[in-house]
Design a protein around this motif. Structure first.
Motif, short mmCIF file in Angstrom:
data_model
loop_
_atom_site.label_atom_id
_atom_site.label_comp_id
_atom_site.label_asym_id
_atom_site.label_seq_id
_atom_site.Cartn_x
_atom_site.Cartn_y
_atom_site.Cartn_z
N ASP A 84 46.16 35.85 53.34
CA ASP A 84 46.27 34.65 52.53
C ASP A 84 46.36 33.43 53.45
N SER A 85 45.51 32.43 53.21
CA SER A 85 45.48 31.27 54.10
C SER A 85 46.82 30.54 54.12
N ILE A 86 47.57 30.63 53.03
CA ILE A 86 48.84 29.90 52.99
C ILE A 86 49.86 30.53 53.96
N ALA A 94 48.97 31.75 56.90
CA ALA A 94 48.58 31.21 58.21
C ALA A 94 49.07 29.77 58.35
#
Lengths: 140, 338
Positions: free
Chosen positions: B309-311, B313
């Motif tokens: 999930d990009s959040i 990162a």
């Protein structure tokens, strides 16, 4: 070969955000894609400057250790005697971690000792410059 | 990975089992930003009547290792009070529907979380409610609401050390790289423990702008995300809500809404509690460390591939950077400022 990888990443990020994302229908994918685009910009900066920033950290930490040799045990002295095996990120990170562990130990021992406040302040000054050096720009 | 169609179909099956064959899921939308749970908004027709529900599904990995029972239990206990929360409907531990446990809550229509486009007057109205509500929460007796059946009850003089020990452990277990600033903060916090909590309070654990819903009249309609709820010192929630991370461009404001000093006064008035500056300062340093622990955990999850999930990162990288600078602002001796 792409000579300037950081520029390439920035251009791809720009293309993602300005040309691909507007065609997405899902608000979830749109938000996720926009965040990925921003992270790509940050990674571009890290690609260009990351190794150099770590090398500057290592140089500064070595200077601190030069003022703290009496506090170091043999294992720590051996750790800080190492130099970078290569400029691969993994190798530089490995050495950076080893130096940082020594720094944490030295900091913990000098901060409460009135006679070692010069060293304590030297470490705090390094931590501020380290944080500034690694600041991630361009994020909301 | 489960698809949106699968979630729609399985949730329809589940809701028909609960409410009868007259249930139809007419639309489903995945909501971005809920890093601890996958969150979906479902539009329903129930016997011809429109209704919305929020479904939160456990992911393989999340920012916070929490128990869904805790979050749902907190909603169930707070729902009857004057603190607005969504109506808790179902807690489902059976994985046969969605491959993971999930919970279902009533949706709250016509609301938002983003305060960036509000006028100064609207921000003032929201900020006043935000800190009045937080004061009301702090004033409640957790035992009257049966929170002791859900959560451990700490001694008043151990609230701080127990929280510090827990989050220090998270950092030490999950850090990918050694954290010299966080470790300096841990040492400072141990050396400067605050006075005992003045009362036992329900601590929301993530009370901040972005974790409440408000309507077009700038009225708070629900306080969300109770998954880090615990019993402890009421100053912890106040300190968390004031963390500069939530107001990065305007650090003089509490959560981008009202001046920090006004927020504290509203909280004191509403809670009837004291706010000794040295105790609040300790909690402010602590919450910055706790936040770093959460961001480090998210980095670990991202790095290990438990979630991409990009959040995670974003949290693990950008937030750790900012939170470390916040800690430096608290801890650097004057003579060492560069």
């Amino acid at each position: 070969m792409i000579p300037n990888t950081d520029d390439a990443l920035r251009m791809l990020s720009q293309r993602l955000m300005t040309q691909l994302l507007p065609d997405l229908r899902s608000t979830y994918s749109l938000s996720d894609g926009a965040l990925i685009g921003l992270l790509m910009n940050a990674i571009a900066d890290e690609t260009a400057e990351g190794i150099n920033r770590r090398l500057e950290d290592l140089k500064e930490m070595r200077q601190i250790f030069d003022s703290a040799t009496s506090l170091l045990n043999d294992e720590q002295k051996a750790d800080i005697a190492n130099t970078v095996e290569s400029y691969r990120l993994a190798d530089v990170n490995k050495l950076h971690d080893a130096y940082t562990r020594v720094l944490i130990d030295v900091h913990g021992r000098c901060e409460s000792d009135e006679n070692m406040q010069t060293l304590n302040n030297q470490i705090w000054a390094y931590l501020q410059r380290h944080a500034e050096r690694h600041t991630i720009r361009g994020m909301p | 990975m489960i698809t949106l169609d699968q979630v729609q179909s399985a949730s329809a099956t589940f809701l028909q089992e609960k409410w009868g064959d007259g249930v139809e899921v007419t639309n489903i939308e995945k909501i971005f930003g809920g890093a601890s749970r996958e969150t979906y908004r479902l539009s329903l027709l129930v016997d011809g009547e429109k209704r919305g529900v929020i479904l939160r599904r456990d992911p393989p990995s999340s920012l916070i290792d929490t128990e869904r029972e805790l979050e749902f239990g907190a909603y169930a206990r707070i729902y009857p009070t004057d603190i607005p929360v969504p109506e808790p409907l179902f807690l489902v531990n059976d994985k046969k529907y969605l491959e993971q446990p999930f919970s279902v809550m009533g949706a709250i229509d016509n609301c938002q979380t983003d305060v960036s486009l509000l006028s100064v007057q609207q921000k003032d109205k929201l900020g006043t409610q935000k800190y009045t509500l937080l004061g009301k929460l702090a004033a409640k007796n957790p035992l009257d609401l049966r929170f002791d059946e859900l959560l451990p009850v700490p001694d008043l003089n151990r609230c701080a050390i127990e929280q510090l020990t827990y989050w220090q452990g998270v950092i030490n277990d999950d850090e990918i790289h050694p954290q010299p600033i966080a470790q300096a903060a841990i040492r400072w916090l141990h050396k400067n423990l605050p006075a005992a909590a003045q009362k036992l309070a329900i601590v929301h654990g993530d009370y901040r702008t972005g974790n409440f819903l408000f309507n077009d009249e700038a009225e708070i309609t629900a306080v969300l995300d109770w998954e880090m709820c615990h019993l402890g010192d009421p100053l912890e929630d106040l300190a968390w809500s004031l963390d500069p991370l939530w107001s990065w461009e305007e650090p003089h404001l509490a959560g981008r809404l009202i001046p920090v000093e006004k927020a504290i006064e509203l909280w004191k008035e509403s809670s009837g509690l004291e706010c000794a500056p040295q105790n609040l300062h300790w909690w402010r340093v602590f919450v910055a460390l706790k936040a770093i622990a959460i961001w480090i955990s998210s980095s670990e999850n991202f790095e290990k591939g438990e979630s991409k999930d990009s959040i995670l990162a974003m949290a693990g990288w950008v937030m750790t950077d900012r939170q470390s600078r916040i800690l430096l602002g608290y801890l650097v001796p004057k003579e060492a400022i560069v």
